[in-house]
Design a protein around this motif. Structure first.
Motif, PDB file in Angstrom:
ATOM      1  N   CYS A  32       0.843  -1.208  -0.015  1.00 33.35           N
ATOM      2  CA  CYS A  32       0.179  -0.019   0.037  1.00 33.35           C
ATOM      3  C   CYS A  32       1.097   1.247  -0.117  1.00 33.35           C
ATOM      4  N   VAL A  33       0.956   2.130  -1.032  1.00 31.54           N
ATOM      5  CA  VAL A  33       1.377   3.308  -1.003  1.00 31.54           C
ATOM      6  C   VAL A  33       0.629   4.685  -1.266  1.00 31.54           C
ATOM      7  N   ASN A  34       1.256   5.644  -1.017  1.00 34.99           N
ATOM      8  CA  ASN A  34       0.600   6.829  -1.088  1.00 34.99           C
ATOM      9  C   ASN A  34       0.412   7.317  -2.330  1.00 34.99           C
ATOM     10  N   TYR A  35       1.455   7.065  -3.205  1.00 36.03           N
ATOM     11  CA  TYR A  35       1.538   7.416  -4.597  1.00 36.03           C
ATOM     12  C   TYR A  35       2.621   6.311  -5.395  1.00 36.03           C
ATOM     13  N   SER A  46       3.215   2.169   3.060  1.00 40.60           N
ATOM     14  CA  SER A  46       2.438   2.636   4.202  1.00 40.60           C
ATOM     15  C   SER A  46       2.038   1.347   4.910  1.00 40.60           C
ATOM     16  N   THR A 115      -2.792   2.376  -4.385  1.00 41.78           N
ATOM     17  CA  THR A 115      -2.882   3.681  -3.954  1.00 41.78           C
ATOM     18  C   THR A 115      -4.126   4.111  -3.337  1.00 41.78           C
ATOM     19  N   PRO A 116      -4.063   5.077  -2.611  1.00 42.09           N
ATOM     20  CA  PRO A 116      -5.440   5.503  -1.619  1.00 42.09           C
ATOM     21  C   PRO A 116      -6.383   5.462  -2.446  1.00 42.09           C
ATOM     22  N   ASP A 117      -6.598   5.942  -3.687  1.00 39.90           N
ATOM     23  CA  ASP A 117      -7.716   6.194  -4.764  1.00 39.90           C
ATOM     24  C   ASP A 117      -8.249   4.666  -5.051  1.00 39.90           C
TER      25      ASP A 117
END
Ligand code: ADP
Length: 326
Positions: A32-35, A46, A115-117
């Motif tokens: 899981c990454v922010n971007y 993350s 990514t978060p989206d």
């Protein structure tokens, strides 16, 4: 009455039908990454999770959870990931006597970044999956007997799928091909003997050049796919639903069940496994599509690949609930 329609009396005799899956298995490394990192950039994830997947593995478990005897032909490495995948198949009642262990390659791996989206990017290291050679089909030929459905995807070598398909065709047993991951072209020899071709929207677009955004565009794309050879075309369209064009040019349009989707991973695998399972028992396309689209919808309500695949009881409970609302 609605359930009676989904589970109509068997049309064929009572001979037990089984499902044979020829396909991939992999260990999923989920980051899981922010971007997404740009070239040359290093970023910190993350969160990190290890899961089990591979389209063949997921579809076999989906079929088995719908209560149909399922056999897996695949190739793993002699490593911990391979052991975990085999244990998981056994725990899900999938027959593994034709799951081979490769001494030259490790088990397949999939590196998934989310990514978060909710978008995900995947890099696959096929490893042992790429070494599932046609000889291993010949070695497994003893399970190609009686009544069965052959279920194929595109994560293992195409010549191996073709070898299996030729056996099924010669024995007049149905062949399902889920053309995933997307390919621009597929051998004519294979397409011409496929009974059920089940692509999603993007796979359909890559094969036909037609962007599938609604049932109208799906119809045009399905006609084009049918001209390539497969008897029945079933285009899965995420939260839109399913468009199918049958051998005798009947259209089946099924809008998606309304669910609160949290993770769409393996929805297509849930669909294909459930479709194979239902069709193997009832030999009827429309009820099998309905059952499978319910399985696909339920798979989006849980996270993960294998963990999100619904059991027959969950699918029936949901269909019963929907029938009461109707
Ligand atoms: P893939 O996972 O291969 O991209 P789809 O997204 O088309 O496949 O999903 C397969 C089927 O699962 C769909 O045709 C639909 O019936 C069901 N499904 C998928 N996503 C949803 C959703 N968000 N809501 C309801 N049903 C869904």
């Amino acid at each position: 009455a609605y359930l009676a329609y989904i589970f109509q009396p068997k049309i064929m005799d009572n001979t037990q039908t089984k499902i044979i899956v020829v396909g991939s298995l992999s260990q999923d490394m989920v980051l899981c990454v922010n971007y997404l990192p740009t070239p040359g950039e290093t970023i910190i994830a993350s969160d990190f999770k290890i899961g089990l997947g591979g389209k063949g593995n997921n579809q076999a478990i989906a079929a088995s959870r719908s209560g149909v005897s399922t056999y897996f032909i695949g190739n793993i490495g002699s490593d911990e990931a391979g052991k975990l995948l085999k244990q998981s198949l056994i725990a899900n009642c999938v027959h593994t006597e034709c799951l081979y262990t490769d001494s030259n390659y490790g088990t397949g791996l999939a590196f998934i970044t989310i990514t978060p989206d909710g978008n995900n990017s995947i890099i696959i290291a096929p490893q042992a999956n790429n070494n599932l050679k046609p000889e291993l089909i010949e070695k497994s030929s003893y399970i190609f007997s009686g009544r069965y459905i052959l279920l194929l995807q595109l994560e293992t070598p195409i010549e191996t799928s073709l070898t299996a398909a030729k056996i099924a065709f010669s024995q007049k047993q149905p062949i399902i091909l889920n053309p995933a991951p997307a390919a621009k072209q597929l051998p004519k020899e294979l397409l011409e003997i496929v009974d059920f071709f089940i692509p999603n929207q993007s796979e359909t677009q890559i094969l036909t050049g037609i962007e599938v955004t609604d049932f109208n565009s799906a119809k045009i794309a399905a006609q084009k796919l049918k001209s390539l050879g497969p008897k029945n075309i079933i285009i899965t369209m995420g939260d839109i639903g399913v468009y199918a064009l049958t051998d005798d040019n009947q259209e089946i349009i099924k809008t998606a069940y309304k669910v609160s989707a949290i993770d769409t991973v393996a929805a297509g695998d849930a669909f294909c496994g459930a479709f194979a399972a239902h069709y193997s028992q009832y030999n009827s396309i429309e009820p099998a599509i309905d059952y499978a689209s319910c399985a696909g919808a339920l798979a989006t309500t849980k996270t993960g690949a294998v963990d999100s695949l619904p059991y027959k009881s969950e699918i029936l409970d949901y269909l019963e609930k929907m029938a009461k609302i109707k």
